[in-house]
Design an enzyme around this catalytic site. Structure first.
Site, PDB file in Angstrom:
ATOM      1  N   LYS A 133       6.148  11.649  -1.507  1.00  0.00           N
ATOM      2  CA  LYS A 133       6.249  10.540  -0.551  1.00  0.00           C
ATOM      3  C   LYS A 133       7.710  10.254  -0.244  1.00  0.00           C
ATOM      4  O   LYS A 133       8.528  10.146  -1.167  1.00  0.00           O
ATOM      5  CB  LYS A 133       5.584   9.287  -1.128  1.00  0.00           C
ATOM      6  CG  LYS A 133       5.414   8.199  -0.082  1.00  0.00           C
ATOM      7  CD  LYS A 133       4.782   6.947  -0.651  1.00  0.00           C
ATOM      8  CE  LYS A 133       5.828   6.014  -1.196  1.00  0.00           C
ATOM      9  NZ  LYS A 133       5.275   4.705  -1.552  1.00  0.00           N
ATOM     10  N   HIS A 146       0.864  -1.183   0.000  1.00  0.00           N
ATOM     11  CA  HIS A 146       0.000   0.000   0.000  1.00  0.00           C
ATOM     12  C   HIS A 146       0.904   1.237   0.000  1.00  0.00           C
ATOM     13  O   HIS A 146       2.124   1.127   0.041  1.00  0.00           O
ATOM     14  CB  HIS A 146      -0.920  -0.005   1.220  1.00  0.00           C
ATOM     15  CG  HIS A 146      -0.215  -0.120   2.536  1.00  0.00           C
ATOM     16  ND1 HIS A 146       0.212  -1.322   3.045  1.00  0.00           N
ATOM     17  CD2 HIS A 146       0.170   0.821   3.428  1.00  0.00           C
ATOM     18  CE1 HIS A 146       0.806  -1.119   4.207  1.00  0.00           C
ATOM     19  NE2 HIS A 146       0.803   0.183   4.456  1.00  0.00           N
ATOM     20  N   THR A 186       2.816   4.141  -4.251  1.00  0.00           N
ATOM     21  CA  THR A 186       3.904   3.978  -5.232  1.00  0.00           C
ATOM     22  C   THR A 186       5.020   3.073  -4.704  1.00  0.00           C
ATOM     23  O   THR A 186       5.213   2.924  -3.500  1.00  0.00           O
ATOM     24  CB  THR A 186       4.535   5.353  -5.555  1.00  0.00           C
ATOM     25  OG1 THR A 186       4.788   6.023  -4.315  1.00  0.00           O
ATOM     26  CG2 THR A 186       3.639   6.189  -6.435  1.00  0.00           C
ATOM     27  N   LYS A 242       8.868  -4.570  -7.394  1.00  0.00           N
ATOM     28  CA  LYS A 242       9.369  -4.424  -8.776  1.00  0.00           C
ATOM     29  C   LYS A 242       9.542  -5.763  -9.483  1.00  0.00           C
ATOM     30  O   LYS A 242       9.778  -5.803 -10.684  1.00  0.00           O
ATOM     31  CB  LYS A 242      10.686  -3.629  -8.801  1.00  0.00           C
ATOM     32  CG  LYS A 242      11.854  -4.358  -8.165  1.00  0.00           C
ATOM     33  CD  LYS A 242      13.120  -3.558  -8.200  1.00  0.00           C
ATOM     34  CE  LYS A 242      13.154  -2.453  -7.185  1.00  0.00           C
ATOM     35  NZ  LYS A 242      12.969  -2.850  -5.775  1.00  0.00           N
TER      36      LYS A 242
END
Ligand SMILES: Cc1cc2nc3c(=O)[nH]c(=O)nc-3n(C[C@H](O)[C@H](O)[C@H](O)COP(=O)(O)OP(=O)(O)OC[C@H]3O[C@@H](n4cnc5c(N)ncnc54)[C@H](O)[C@@H]3O)c2cc1C
Length: 377
Positions: free
Chosen positions: A263, A45, A48, A344
């Site tokens: 962020k 969460h 990004t 990723k």
């Protein structure tokens, strides 16, 4: 009792990718989660995640997984029209003599990744919000970038449903058994029988699966800020994802503003915690640690603190992943892919876990993440 070829327990980054891959192949699959994913109770969460091609926190073994994930996401984007990855670049900053800089440089070269080396002056000239100290250098990889977390999970689950998978949300798994004839997974509401089960439980893994390796959850967090000045210089397209390793080995990082503020977070050992009881509030002490580190590289980001959220790392003794068949049960597969770097690779691990469950083999090499490596160390 319901019957399925494969049961996937945990529908975060890896479980949702796996369920989609199984369903796409026409396998009868059910995914079960104790919450309603995407949610804020695990590790997937906070809008990004950052990706890079090679180096930084990954090894050569990880590179095929980041590349394959990008391919799979591009397919998903084409089919859905939803943007999951913006290749806005990534800047990996550290001291010239640091292991992080040297290994990233070597990995970028060895893997044929596109990259540039920037010194402190060049970093500031190109990305004016960053004010690195004189001895900082960077590897800039233009193919790195920003991944959208919740849309990825939502899309994978939606596609899994469309391909015929069953999803049970808000249904905690409380037990399971495996025998030669199959597996049985018991939830608070039902019992499901299947040929195989894949556990992708993130930080909750030790609660359900007993492995001969200590697995710990660490408390980490993200904090969003409204920049003090020149907000446009913090926006996506103007600044890449960046990370800076301090000489003391703390890593601080930030994302470009995608419309919700900038962020930021840190990457170093967090407090060992229990996912059931972790303090999910962001404290003044947390923010003080961040402020001190941000002041050394992107001071103007800290105009106004907007919000923070706690997120969990799952750590193995060598802080790398586990992707393997359970040592005592050939029809039980375990995936523990976190320590702050799993997203990723998640689409590729979804494909890999689906292959492992269906065919008992995988296209990409998962031997670096075997449980056996802990026995021999
Ligand atoms: C602060 C932070 C920063 C990060 N930054 C990056 C980054 O920049 N780049 C990157 O690539 N990666 C990053 N990561 C790592 C990445 O986010 C994780 O590797 C990935 O999201 C883990 O996904 P998962 O599916 O393994 O676990 P999770 O998303 O935690 O999924 C596990 C699921 O299992 C479910 N579950 C648990 N117990 C039960 C039960 N009993 N019954 C049923 N369901 C259950 C949970 O509800 C949850 O949905 C970061 C992580 C954190 C915390």
């Amino acid at each position: 009792l319901p019957e399925h070829d494969v049961i996937v327990v945990g529908l975060g980054a890896h479980g949702s990718a796996t369920l989609y891959q199984l369903a796409k192949r026409g396998i009868s699959a059910i995914g079960i989660d104790r919450f309603n994913p995407p949610h804020e109770m695990g590790s997937t969460h906070g809008e990004t995640r950052g990706t890079y091609e090679a180096g930084a926190l990954g090894s050569a073994h990880h590179v095929p997984f980041s590349r394959r994930t990008i391919e799979l996401w591009r397919e998903l984007e084409r089919d859905s029209g939803i943007e999951l990855l913006t290749q806005d670049g990534i800047l990996i900053m550290a001291g010239e003599d640091s292991e992080l800089f040297r290994s990233t440089l070597k990995a970028s070269t060895d893997t044929g990744s596109q990259f540039e080396v920037l010194d402190a002056g060049a970093i500031h000239a190109r990305f004016p919000t960053l004010v690195p100290e004189d001895d900082v250098v960077a590897v800039y990889q233009p193919k790195g970038g920003v991944m959208r977390v919740e849309p990825t999970i939502g899309l994978q689950l939606q596609l899994a449903l469309q391909h015929g998978a069953t999803i049970r949300a808000n249904e905690p798994v409380v037990g399971w058994t495996a025998s030669e004839s199959g597996v049985e997974v018991v939830t608070t509401q039902d019992t499901y029988r299947g040929g195989k089960v894949i556990f992708a439980l993130g930080a909750y893994l030790p609660e359900l699966v007993d492995l001969p390796v200590p697995i710990t959850a660490e408390r980490q967090l993200f904090a969003w800020w409204k920049p003090r000045t020149h907000a446009d210089n913090f926006a996506l397209g103007r600044v890449p994802v960046w990370m800076l390793e301090k000489p003391t080995h703390e890593i601080i990082y930030a994302f470009p503003d995608i419309g919700t503020g900038v962020k930021t977070g840190t990457h170093f050992e967090g407090t060992v915690t229990d996912p059931e009881t972790v303090d999910r509030s962001v404290t003044d002490a947390d923010l003080e640690t961040l402020r001190t580190l941000l002041a050394t590289i992107q001071p103007d980001v800290m105009g106004e603190y907007l919000r923070g959220v706690v997120c969990l790392y799952t750590c193995t003794p060598d802080r790398d992943f586990i992707v393997d068949v359970h040592p005592n049960h050939s029809n039980v597969i375990v995936a523990c892919i976190c320590n702050g770097q799993g997203f990723k690779y998640s689409a590729a691990f979804g494909e890999t876990l689906a292959q492992l469950a269906i065919e008992g083999r995988t296209d990409l090499d998962i031997s670096p993440w075997s449980l056996a490596r802990f026995a021999s160390s």
